[in-house]
Every structure is written in C-alpha cells, then in structure tokens.
Write a protein that holds these residues in place. Structure first.
Motif, PDB file in Angstrom:
ATOM      1  N   ASN A  82       0.822  -1.211   0.000  1.00 21.10           N
ATOM      2  CA  ASN A  82       0.000   0.000   0.000  1.00 21.10           C
ATOM      3  C   ASN A  82       0.854   1.257   0.000  1.00 21.10           C
ATOM      4  O   ASN A  82       1.581   1.500   0.961  1.00 21.10           O
ATOM      5  CB  ASN A  82      -0.892   0.043   1.248  1.00 21.10           C
ATOM      6  N   SER A 126       0.945   5.507   0.237  1.00 25.64           N
ATOM      7  CA  SER A 126       0.101   6.492   0.925  1.00 25.64           C
ATOM      8  C   SER A 126      -0.705   7.291  -0.093  1.00 25.64           C
ATOM      9  O   SER A 126      -0.342   7.375  -1.272  1.00 25.64           O
ATOM     10  CB  SER A 126       0.965   7.443   1.757  1.00 25.64           C
ATOM     11  N   TYR A 175     -10.373  -2.776  -1.838  1.00 24.23           N
ATOM     12  CA  TYR A 175      -9.612  -2.677  -0.593  1.00 24.23           C
ATOM     13  C   TYR A 175      -8.693  -1.461  -0.613  1.00 24.23           C
ATOM     14  O   TYR A 175      -8.489  -0.799   0.406  1.00 24.23           O
ATOM     15  CB  TYR A 175      -8.792  -3.957  -0.393  1.00 24.23           C
ATOM     16  N   TYR A 176      -8.128  -1.127  -1.776  1.00 24.95           N
ATOM     17  CA  TYR A 176      -7.187  -0.011  -1.874  1.00 24.95           C
ATOM     18  C   TYR A 176      -7.896   1.331  -2.058  1.00 24.95           C
ATOM     19  O   TYR A 176      -7.510   2.331  -1.453  1.00 24.95           O
ATOM     20  CB  TYR A 176      -6.197  -0.259  -3.016  1.00 24.95           C
ATOM     21  N   LYS A 217     -13.696   2.280   2.498  1.00 21.32           N
ATOM     22  CA  LYS A 217     -12.665   2.503   3.516  1.00 21.32           C
ATOM     23  C   LYS A 217     -11.295   2.161   2.923  1.00 21.32           C
ATOM     24  O   LYS A 217     -10.523   1.429   3.527  1.00 21.32           O
ATOM     25  CB  LYS A 217     -12.933   1.652   4.760  1.00 21.32           C
ATOM     26  N   SER A 261      -7.644   1.492   1.823  1.00 23.25           N
ATOM     27  CA  SER A 261      -6.399   1.570   2.583  1.00 23.25           C
ATOM     28  C   SER A 261      -5.477   2.656   2.037  1.00 23.25           C
ATOM     29  O   SER A 261      -4.623   3.169   2.759  1.00 23.25           O
ATOM     30  CB  SER A 261      -5.683   0.216   2.567  1.00 23.25           C
ATOM     31  N   THR A 305     -14.027  -4.543   1.512  1.00 18.52           N
ATOM     32  CA  THR A 305     -12.869  -5.374   1.197  1.00 18.52           C
ATOM     33  C   THR A 305     -13.158  -6.124  -0.079  1.00 18.52           C
ATOM     34  O   THR A 305     -14.289  -6.111  -0.571  1.00 18.52           O
ATOM     35  CB  THR A 305     -12.561  -6.364   2.336  1.00 18.52           C
TER      36      THR A 305
END
Length: 335
Positions: free
Chosen positions: A94, A96, A114-115, A119, A121, A150
């Motif tokens: 991941n 930032s 997920y990324y 939400k 990451s 997810t």
C-alpha cells in the motif's frame, strides 16, 4: 503468435490488420461499479494501484502513460521487464494517499476496492474525486459486488473471464485504443479455447485445491472458493474444486482438505513476503513434512503444481493458469 510475446512493432502490425473500431467520443462517461466517472479526454498520466491493472495497461501499449505503480505479488510479465524497470514503483504493497497524488495523475486505477473504496487503505473514491482525479476500479473486482469494504468477501456470482475482457475493453475505450483492446481479447480467447481443447473430457473424479498462503506456519491455509478465478479455471477444465465456500479465499483446515484428498494441489508462487507461507519453498516444506498434509495422494504422487500467484486472481494471467493446469493434467494422464 501470442500477445504474451508481442510488443512494439509486432503489436502495431497486429492492430493494423484488424478492422478499425470506433474512436472514443469524449467526454466519455462510464458507470464504474456504481460510480459515474467522466473523462474529458484520454488520460495522459496514470498511477496504477495493482499489478493486474498495470499489466493490462502495458499490454495495451500504454506504458508511456504510467507515472507510477504499486501492489505487486510477482515479477512483471517478462516482455515488460525493461519498460517496467523505468517506471517508479511507489510500494510493493500500500502506498500512501499523498504519494499517489504527488505524481499528479489524470487517472488512478485500482485492482481492488480494498485499496480505493468505502474505507480504502490508500484512499476513498471521494478523496480522489475532490481533487478531480477519477479513480477507476477494475470491473473484475467490483462489477458483481460494488461498494464493499474489502475484496475478499463472498462472491455471489461465479467469476467469468468476460469480466477481465470488460477490464480490457473499458480501459481501451478510456484511452481511445479500442483496436489494441480487441486484439488482446481475441488472443486471450484463442489461447483459452486451446487450453480447454488440450484437456478434452476428463473424468469427474479429478479434483483440485488452490492454496494461496497462510497467515502463520500453524494457521489454516487460505484456499480458493468456488466462485473466484481459480474456481473458473477448474470448471473450464472439468475439474472439481474441493472447497465449496463462496468466499474468494476462505481458511480451511488441513484435516478437512486431507479428507477430500484432492487429485492436484496448486500452490501460489509469488515474490511477495507478507506471510511466512508466501514462498513456494515454505509451502513444499510444509506439505512434505506435516503429518496430515504429507499423507495426501497428491503430495505422495508428486502432483503439487506451483502456479504464479497472479494466475489465481482475476487478470489476463488466468489464461496462463489454464495453460499450466492443462499441461499438468496432460502430463499426469488425467485427460
């Protein structure tokens, strides 16, 4: 000739041989898994969060648009090693949010919700939208289950390769390279048909389990459920996936797997080292040394097949996985 080996002039020649497709009419509006994205023109700079999407961009001849990448589980496809070496890799996992937007992309692509998702990451879609940056999620991840927190939950509808072809077609339309997208899809379909023809009819008792990894050396393994990409490969080749869960990668005990005694054990081969059991060497040591796993017929008879981890995820590499499974079945006399 396969597109696996095509690049540069060879790809150009193949594209020129195809009937011309309509040009993209900008501004282009796409419904991307429940989110409307608008493209006033073809993006000039892209940050790609995920190996699957990155390799599609490369296969479409768009490497010159890719500013940076992240989230890698395996080495890049060999024919793109040189071009990939010249593109910044933000992180193997991941990056930032700040690292992504500092590259000033016109587009961010992601393999998984997920990324970038509710939400994410890395960030949410709204965070990117607030900066005027479209965040495109590959339909192979989210078309049949949008707005998930997810990407590892249940997949209610069995995966079909048409979802990957949709990834290719939409990215080709966004960048106005529809001819290249059509050429890539046609080649993948041809290879898929050839892999199925190699195997022909198989008896119903040929079974398989796909082991991706395990969180610890003692933990139950993450294995492929019925409706994900590995389940699709098993169905196409007439094999039975012994795991009946609708989760993409449920954890199942080795005792349960051993009782079902799969004909073939496919193990993910990856360069990622997030978990202790990521490596092929660790998986093989476990299978041959564990008192339960070592008793399975597939282990004793040498029917353990390392498969590139990316072939077990929705991507163009699924066809590589089909070919590897078909070759293994042929070699073992399981046709």
């Amino acid at each position: 000739m396969s597109l696996k080996s095509l690049s540069g002039a060879a790809l150009t020649a193949m594209v020129l041989a195809l009937p011309a497709l309509a040009k993209t009419d900008y501004p282009l509006t796409i419904d991307n898994c429940g989110i409307e994205l608008v493209f006033p023109k073809a993006p000039e700079t892209v940050v790609s969060l995920g190996q699957r999407g990155t390799e599609i961009l490369y296969q479409l001849g768009l490497a010159d648009r890719v500013r940076a990448t992240s989230v890698w589980r395996s080495p890049v496809l060999p024919q793109f090693a040189q071009v990939d070496a010249g593109i910044e890799r933000l992180d193997n996992n991941n990056p930032s949010f700040e690292a992504v937007i500092e590259r000033r992309p016109d587009l961010v692509t992601t393999d998984l919700q997920y990324y970038i998702g509710i939400k994410g990451s890395v960030g949410t879609r709204q965070q990117f939208a607030d900066l005027g940056i479209p965040a495109y999620n590959l339909p192979s991840d989210c078309a049949d289950r949008p707005q998930m927190e997810t990407s590892d939950g249940p997949r209610p509808v069995p995966f079909e390769m048409d979802l990957v072809y949709r990834d290719i077609a939409e990215l080709a339309e966004i960048f106005d390279v529809q001819d290249r997208g059509a050429a890539l899809i046609a080649d993948l379909r041809k290879r898929e048909a050839a892999a199925k023809a190699k195997v022909g009819a198989v008896s119903g008792d040929v079974s398989v389990v796909f082991w991706f990894s395990s969180a610890t050396t003692e933990a139950d393994p993450y294995v492929a459920g019925q409706n994900g990409a590995p389940g699709y490969m098993a169905r196409q080749l007439g094999m039975t996936n012994i795991i009946d869960s609708l989760e993409d990668w449920p954890t199942v005990s080795w005792e349960t797997i051993a009782r079902k005694n799969p004909t073939i054990i496919a193990i993910a081969d990856m360069s990622r080292r997030r978990y202790p059991m990521d490596s092929t060497e660790a998986k093989m040591a476990f299978l041959t040394g564990d008192p339960v796993a070592s008793l399975m017929e597939a282990v004793r008879e040498g029917r353990v097949l390392p498969m590139d981890a990316m072939t077990l995820n929705p991507s163009t590499r699924i066809i590589d996985g089909l070919e590897a499974l078909a070759e293994a079945m042929e070699a073992q006399g399981l046709k």
